[in-house]
Design a protein around this motif. Sequence first.
Motif, PDB file in Angstrom:
ATOM      1  N   ARG A   1       0.845  -1.197   0.000  1.00  0.00           N
ATOM      2  CA  ARG A   1       0.000   0.000   0.000  1.00  0.00           C
ATOM      3  C   ARG A   1       0.877   1.243   0.000  1.00  0.00           C
ATOM      4  N   PRO A   2       0.429   2.319  -0.621  1.00  0.00           N
ATOM      5  CA  PRO A   2       1.188   3.558  -0.517  1.00  0.00           C
ATOM      6  C   PRO A   2       1.230   4.052   0.930  1.00  0.00           C
ATOM      7  N   ALA A   3       2.334   4.690   1.278  1.00  0.00           N
ATOM      8  CA  ALA A   3       2.502   5.292   2.593  1.00  0.00           C
ATOM      9  C   ALA A   3       2.962   6.729   2.392  1.00  0.00           C
ATOM     10  N   VAL A   4       2.915   7.523   3.444  1.00  0.00           N
ATOM     11  CA  VAL A   4       3.379   8.898   3.348  1.00  0.00           C
ATOM     12  C   VAL A   4       4.851   8.905   2.933  1.00  0.00           C
ATOM     13  N   GLY A   5       5.151   9.696   1.909  1.00  0.00           N
ATOM     14  CA  GLY A   5       6.497   9.746   1.359  1.00  0.00           C
ATOM     15  C   GLY A   5       6.638   8.973   0.067  1.00  0.00           C
ATOM     16  N   ASP A   6       5.684   8.086  -0.225  1.00  0.00           N
ATOM     17  CA  ASP A   6       5.745   7.296  -1.446  1.00  0.00           C
ATOM     18  C   ASP A   6       5.495   8.155  -2.680  1.00  0.00           C
ATOM     19  N   TRP A   7       6.080   7.726  -3.789  1.00  0.00           N
ATOM     20  CA  TRP A   7       5.768   8.284  -5.104  1.00  0.00           C
ATOM     21  C   TRP A   7       4.819   7.316  -5.798  1.00  0.00           C
ATOM     22  N   VAL A   8       3.758   7.853  -6.386  1.00  0.00           N
ATOM     23  CA  VAL A   8       2.738   7.046  -7.052  1.00  0.00           C
ATOM     24  C   VAL A   8       2.416   7.660  -8.411  1.00  0.00           C
ATOM     25  N   LEU A   9       1.732   6.891  -9.233  1.00  0.00           N
ATOM     26  CA  LEU A   9       1.190   7.408 -10.488  1.00  0.00           C
ATOM     27  C   LEU A   9      -0.307   7.618 -10.309  1.00  0.00           C
ATOM     28  N   VAL A  10      -0.773   8.800 -10.688  1.00  0.00           N
ATOM     29  CA  VAL A  10      -2.180   9.171 -10.511  1.00  0.00           C
ATOM     30  C   VAL A  10      -2.807   9.394 -11.882  1.00  0.00           C
TER      31      VAL A  10
ATOM     32  N   VAL B   1      -2.866   4.515  -9.661  1.00  0.00           N
ATOM     33  CA  VAL B   1      -2.833   3.318 -10.495  1.00  0.00           C
ATOM     34  C   VAL B   1      -1.536   2.535 -10.351  1.00  0.00           C
ATOM     35  N   ALA B   2      -0.518   3.120  -9.711  1.00  0.00           N
ATOM     36  CA  ALA B   2       0.737   2.385  -9.520  1.00  0.00           C
ATOM     37  C   ALA B   2       1.514   2.991  -8.367  1.00  0.00           C
ATOM     38  N   LEU B   3       2.223   2.123  -7.657  1.00  0.00           N
ATOM     39  CA  LEU B   3       3.138   2.526  -6.590  1.00  0.00           C
ATOM     40  C   LEU B   3       4.555   2.399  -7.136  1.00  0.00           C
ATOM     41  N   LEU B   4       5.305   3.497  -7.151  1.00  0.00           N
ATOM     42  CA  LEU B   4       6.648   3.491  -7.715  1.00  0.00           C
ATOM     43  C   LEU B   4       7.649   2.902  -6.711  1.00  0.00           C
ATOM     44  N   PRO B   5       8.769   2.349  -7.198  1.00  0.00           N
ATOM     45  CA  PRO B   5       9.744   1.713  -6.297  1.00  0.00           C
ATOM     46  C   PRO B   5      10.252   2.670  -5.222  1.00  0.00           C
ATOM     47  N   ARG B   6      10.448   2.130  -4.023  1.00  0.00           N
ATOM     48  CA  ARG B   6      10.945   2.919  -2.894  1.00  0.00           C
ATOM     49  C   ARG B   6      12.455   2.800  -2.801  1.00  0.00           C
ATOM     50  N   ARG B   7      13.085   3.860  -2.295  1.00  0.00           N
ATOM     51  CA  ARG B   7      14.517   3.758  -1.997  1.00  0.00           C
ATOM     52  C   ARG B   7      14.750   3.509  -0.515  1.00  0.00           C
ATOM     53  N   SER B   8      13.758   3.714   0.322  1.00  0.00           N
ATOM     54  CA  SER B   8      13.836   3.353   1.742  1.00  0.00           C
ATOM     55  C   SER B   8      12.425   3.258   2.295  1.00  0.00           C
ATOM     56  N   ALA B   9      12.274   2.456   3.348  1.00  0.00           N
ATOM     57  CA  ALA B   9      10.970   2.313   3.997  1.00  0.00           C
ATOM     58  C   ALA B   9      11.198   1.945   5.452  1.00  0.00           C
ATOM     59  N   ILE B  10      10.760   2.805   6.369  1.00  0.00           N
ATOM     60  CA  ILE B  10      10.869   2.521   7.800  1.00  0.00           C
ATOM     61  C   ILE B  10       9.605   1.795   8.235  1.00  0.00           C
ATOM     62  N   LYS B  11       9.798   0.628   8.858  1.00  0.00           N
ATOM     63  CA  LYS B  11       8.664  -0.216   9.241  1.00  0.00           C
ATOM     64  C   LYS B  11       8.812  -0.661  10.693  1.00  0.00           C
ATOM     65  N   ARG B  12       7.716  -1.111  11.248  1.00  0.00           N
ATOM     66  CA  ARG B  12       7.742  -1.759  12.562  1.00  0.00           C
ATOM     67  C   ARG B  12       6.763  -2.923  12.533  1.00  0.00           C
TER      68      ARG B  12
ATOM     69  N   ILE C   1       5.937   3.184   8.433  1.00  0.00           N
ATOM     70  CA  ILE C   1       5.941   4.476   9.118  1.00  0.00           C
ATOM     71  C   ILE C   1       6.149   5.605   8.121  1.00  0.00           C
ATOM     72  N   ALA C   2       7.103   5.436   7.212  1.00  0.00           N
ATOM     73  CA  ALA C   2       7.378   6.456   6.205  1.00  0.00           C
ATOM     74  C   ALA C   2       8.229   5.850   5.104  1.00  0.00           C
ATOM     75  N   ALA C   3       8.098   6.390   3.891  1.00  0.00           N
ATOM     76  CA  ALA C   3       8.843   5.871   2.741  1.00  0.00           C
ATOM     77  C   ALA C   3       9.689   6.974   2.115  1.00  0.00           C
ATOM     78  N   ASN C   4      10.748   6.549   1.432  1.00  0.00           N
ATOM     79  CA  ASN C   4      11.636   7.461   0.702  1.00  0.00           C
ATOM     80  C   ASN C   4      12.191   8.566   1.605  1.00  0.00           C
ATOM     81  N   VAL C   5      12.732   8.125   2.735  1.00  0.00           N
ATOM     82  CA  VAL C   5      13.257   9.034   3.754  1.00  0.00           C
ATOM     83  C   VAL C   5      14.785   9.017   3.730  1.00  0.00           C
ATOM     84  N   ASP C   6      15.404  10.181   3.920  1.00  0.00           N
ATOM     85  CA  ASP C   6      16.863  10.283   3.984  1.00  0.00           C
ATOM     86  C   ASP C   6      17.378  10.227   5.416  1.00  0.00           C
ATOM     87  N   VAL C   7      16.656  10.875   6.330  1.00  0.00           N
ATOM     88  CA  VAL C   7      17.107  10.969   7.716  1.00  0.00           C
ATOM     89  C   VAL C   7      15.912  10.817   8.642  1.00  0.00           C
TER      90      VAL C   7
END
Length: 340
Positions: A54-63, A70-81, A93-99
């Motif tokens: 599922r998309p999360a805050v920080g994700d890039w999607v196609l609208v 209609v699509a969830l683009l590849p993530r470069r990072s994803a913080i999960k618990r 928790i958040a996607a595509n995060v640097d810090v």
Amino acid sequence: MAAHPGAAPARVVEQHRSGYIVATGPGDGVAVESLPEWQRPPGYRRGTVAPDDRPAVGDWVLVEDGRRIVALLPRRSAIKRGAAGEHYRQQLIAANVDVAFVVCGLDGDFNPRRIERYLLLVQGAGVQPVVVLTKADLPGADAAAAHAALAAIQALGVPAVAVNAKDAAAVEALSPWLRPGDTAVLVGSSGAGKSTLTNTLLGVDRMKTAAVREHDARGRHTTTHRALIPLPSGACLIDTPGMRELKPTGEEELADGGFADIEALAAECRFRDCAHDREPGCAVRAAIARGELDEGRFLNYLKLGGEVAAASERLASRLADRPGAKVHAPRPRKHDRGPG
């Protein structure tokens, strides 16, 4: 993008039960529908989708048509618990995060063991952690003592910064991690000062704040959902609700929790299956006896190691239930390897 030639990229800036808010630039958020039923991955019953899909805050999607993802683009990072409950689930928790700013107050909220738990999740996602010690302006706040308590993780390259979250000049200390194009996420318990920090970085009181209880320094959830906010610096900031339960997913390595030094010591033990209890030649116990390793930190290392191992087994079992799944055995971790 070739499969959806008419779709436009956008970033998820808010996530709600009924859908998402996405934006293509600062201040242009628009409500869109969630992923359609046909896009849910094979192997899932109707109405159930793994959080990872599922998309999360920080994700890039196609609208498409400005109203439907209609699509969830590849993530470069994803913080999960690990999500609360009996059954194994992961929560993004958040996607595509640097810090990740691990926020902890210099009051009753200060807890080095909880900080280590956050580090396990953050660094396990490949995200740079920065410990932010708020409430440095409070009477009795002892930033020097806090830095001393965090000396071991700082020696492993994790910065710790003490700030008065209400003071814009003090918060400038975080600017090296908030460059144009960077995305930062705030994580920490309720009442730690995340929303106050967000307001100061924005320069306006956008986020609701509340006082903490005096007897235990606990706060109420003033942030009720995750939101990505553009900052004047050109960076983006994701504020999150306070998290009281931080369960590992089973994908982490203990070194990511700021325990790389303990892992290195364990490798020097006489026996590879050393339990670091009363075995002869235990390098870990020798370091504790010399005062070079804090026993409380070591006990937390063992506790988290047990949780990660248990979660890893649950994850493997969950993956094995998927039709056609090819499950590899969880990687052995340094704390539970047998004799070599």
